[in-house]
Design a protein around this motif. Sequence first.
Motif, mmCIF file in Angstrom:
data_model
loop_
_atom_site.group_PDB
_atom_site.id
_atom_site.type_symbol
_atom_site.label_atom_id
_atom_site.label_comp_id
_atom_site.label_asym_id
_atom_site.label_seq_id
_atom_site.Cartn_x
_atom_site.Cartn_y
_atom_site.Cartn_z
ATOM 1 N N GLN A 283 35.819 82.992 23.335
ATOM 2 C CA GLN A 283 34.315 82.098 23.194
ATOM 3 C C GLN A 283 33.463 82.623 24.159
ATOM 4 N N VAL A 284 32.192 82.683 23.478
ATOM 5 C CA VAL A 284 31.044 83.356 24.310
ATOM 6 C C VAL A 284 29.919 82.185 24.054
ATOM 7 N N THR A 285 29.306 81.990 25.070
ATOM 8 C CA THR A 285 28.122 81.024 24.996
ATOM 9 C C THR A 285 26.998 81.566 26.205
ATOM 10 N N THR A 286 25.821 81.819 25.339
ATOM 11 C CA THR A 286 24.855 82.323 26.109
ATOM 12 C C THR A 286 23.452 81.489 26.150
ATOM 13 N N SER A 287 23.072 81.507 27.375
ATOM 14 C CA SER A 287 21.616 80.836 27.862
ATOM 15 C C SER A 287 20.930 82.028 28.231
ATOM 16 N N PHE A 288 19.537 81.912 27.912
ATOM 17 C CA PHE A 288 18.585 82.921 28.167
ATOM 18 C C PHE A 288 17.489 82.527 29.288
ATOM 19 N N ALA A 289 17.346 82.983 30.279
ATOM 20 C CA ALA A 289 16.204 82.739 31.324
ATOM 21 C C ALA A 289 14.802 82.863 30.795
ATOM 22 N N LEU A 290 13.984 81.795 31.012
ATOM 23 C CA LEU A 290 12.688 82.010 30.534
ATOM 24 C C LEU A 290 11.951 82.551 31.798
ATOM 25 N N ARG A 291 12.309 82.129 33.202
ATOM 26 C CA ARG A 291 11.564 82.804 34.274
ATOM 27 C C ARG A 291 12.331 82.610 35.747
ATOM 28 N N PRO A 292 12.251 83.307 36.481
ATOM 29 C CA PRO A 292 13.055 83.176 37.806
ATOM 30 C C PRO A 292 11.994 81.989 38.460
ATOM 31 N N PHE B 26 22.468 84.642 30.688
ATOM 32 C CA PHE B 26 23.704 84.042 31.426
ATOM 33 C C PHE B 26 24.720 83.564 30.346
ATOM 34 N N VAL B 27 25.913 84.327 30.363
ATOM 35 C CA VAL B 27 27.004 84.271 29.394
ATOM 36 C C VAL B 27 28.062 83.788 29.992
ATOM 37 N N ARG B 28 28.732 82.759 29.350
ATOM 38 C CA ARG B 28 29.798 81.969 29.945
ATOM 39 C C ARG B 28 30.864 82.559 28.857
ATOM 40 N N VAL B 29 32.005 83.118 29.343
ATOM 41 C CA VAL B 29 33.017 83.586 28.489
ATOM 42 C C VAL B 29 34.352 82.907 28.806
ATOM 43 N N ARG B 30 34.935 82.419 27.714
ATOM 44 C CA ARG B 30 36.614 81.941 27.812
ATOM 45 C C ARG B 30 37.478 82.661 27.056
ATOM 46 N N LEU B 31 38.421 82.976 27.739
ATOM 47 C CA LEU B 31 39.638 83.790 27.166
ATOM 48 C C LEU B 31 40.369 82.949 26.511
ATOM 49 N N ASP B 32 41.361 83.409 25.559
ATOM 50 C CA ASP B 32 42.570 82.781 24.990
ATOM 51 C C ASP B 32 43.627 82.559 25.651
ATOM 52 N N PHE C 268 25.068 94.677 22.978
ATOM 53 C CA PHE C 268 26.072 94.495 24.166
ATOM 54 C C PHE C 268 27.146 93.284 23.677
ATOM 55 N N LEU C 269 26.480 92.031 23.054
ATOM 56 C CA LEU C 269 27.447 91.303 22.871
ATOM 57 C C LEU C 269 28.441 91.667 21.630
ATOM 58 N N ARG C 270 27.779 92.183 20.528
ATOM 59 C CA ARG C 270 28.626 92.293 19.434
ATOM 60 C C ARG C 270 29.489 93.562 19.723
ATOM 61 N N HIS C 271 29.213 94.671 20.336
ATOM 62 C CA HIS C 271 29.829 96.152 20.521
ATOM 63 C C HIS C 271 30.574 96.099 21.827
ATOM 64 N N ASP D 217 34.737 74.601 32.128
ATOM 65 C CA ASP D 217 34.947 74.928 30.551
ATOM 66 C C ASP D 217 34.970 76.279 30.229
ATOM 67 N N ALA D 218 34.446 77.279 31.159
ATOM 68 C CA ALA D 218 34.357 78.584 30.987
ATOM 69 C C ALA D 218 35.322 79.559 32.129
ATOM 70 N N ASP D 219 35.927 80.432 31.579
ATOM 71 C CA ASP D 219 36.556 81.230 32.898
ATOM 72 C C ASP D 219 35.738 82.313 33.703
ATOM 73 N N TYR D 220 34.627 82.806 32.812
ATOM 74 C CA TYR D 220 33.847 83.576 33.456
ATOM 75 C C TYR D 220 32.275 83.242 33.277
ATOM 76 N N GLN D 221 31.475 83.569 34.222
ATOM 77 C CA GLN D 221 29.927 83.549 34.002
ATOM 78 C C GLN D 221 29.465 84.783 34.420
ATOM 79 N N LEU D 222 28.765 85.384 33.646
ATOM 80 C CA LEU D 222 27.971 86.686 33.791
ATOM 81 C C LEU D 222 26.675 86.613 33.608
#
Length: 153
Positions: free
Chosen positions: A135-144, A69-75, A122-125, A104-109
Motif C-alpha cells: 500500500q502507498v499513501t501520498t500527501s503533497f506539501a503545499l508549502r514549507p 510525503f509517501v507512506r508505504v506499507r509492505l506485505d 516515479f510512483l508507477r514505474h 500504520d505505515a512501515d516507511y515514510q519517504l
Amino acid sequence: MPSLDEIDRKLLRALQANGRITNQDLSDLVGLSPSPCLRRLRQLESAGVISHYAALVDPAAVGLTVTAFVRVRLDQQDDRHLAAFEKAVDGFPEVMECYLMTGDADYQLRILVESLNLFEDFLRHKLTKIRGVAQVTTSFALRPVVYRTALPL
C-alpha cells in the motif's frame, strides 16, 4: 559518542550556520586560537560528530517544485523484505529521506520531483514495482512552514 563541551557546541552551531566559515573566523567566534580550533574541528570529524559538508540547494531554484510525503506499507515486515525495500529506495534520486516507522505505515519517504507527471512516473514505474509493496499513501506539501538543517545544540 564523545562528550561535547560548550566550545564543541559553539563550533558545531557556527558550522551549521555557515559551513564555509574560515578557520580564523571560526576560532574568533568560539574563543580559541586557530591551531586548537582546527584540532577540535578535526576531532569532531574523526569522531563522526561532523559526518560531511554540503551546500544546501533551494529545490524550487532548480525546478524541484513538488514535494510528496509517501507512506508505504509492505506485505511482509521480515528482515529480508525490509532490506530489499531499503536497498531499492536508496537507488532512487527522487527519495530525499526514508524512515522506518511505527504505526500504520512501515516507511515514510520525502520525494522531490519537478512535476506531478514525474511523481506519477516515479510512483508507477519505480516505487510500486518494488516487490512486497502492499500500500502507498501520498500527501503533497503545499508549502514549507519550518525547514531546518541545523540541529538544536
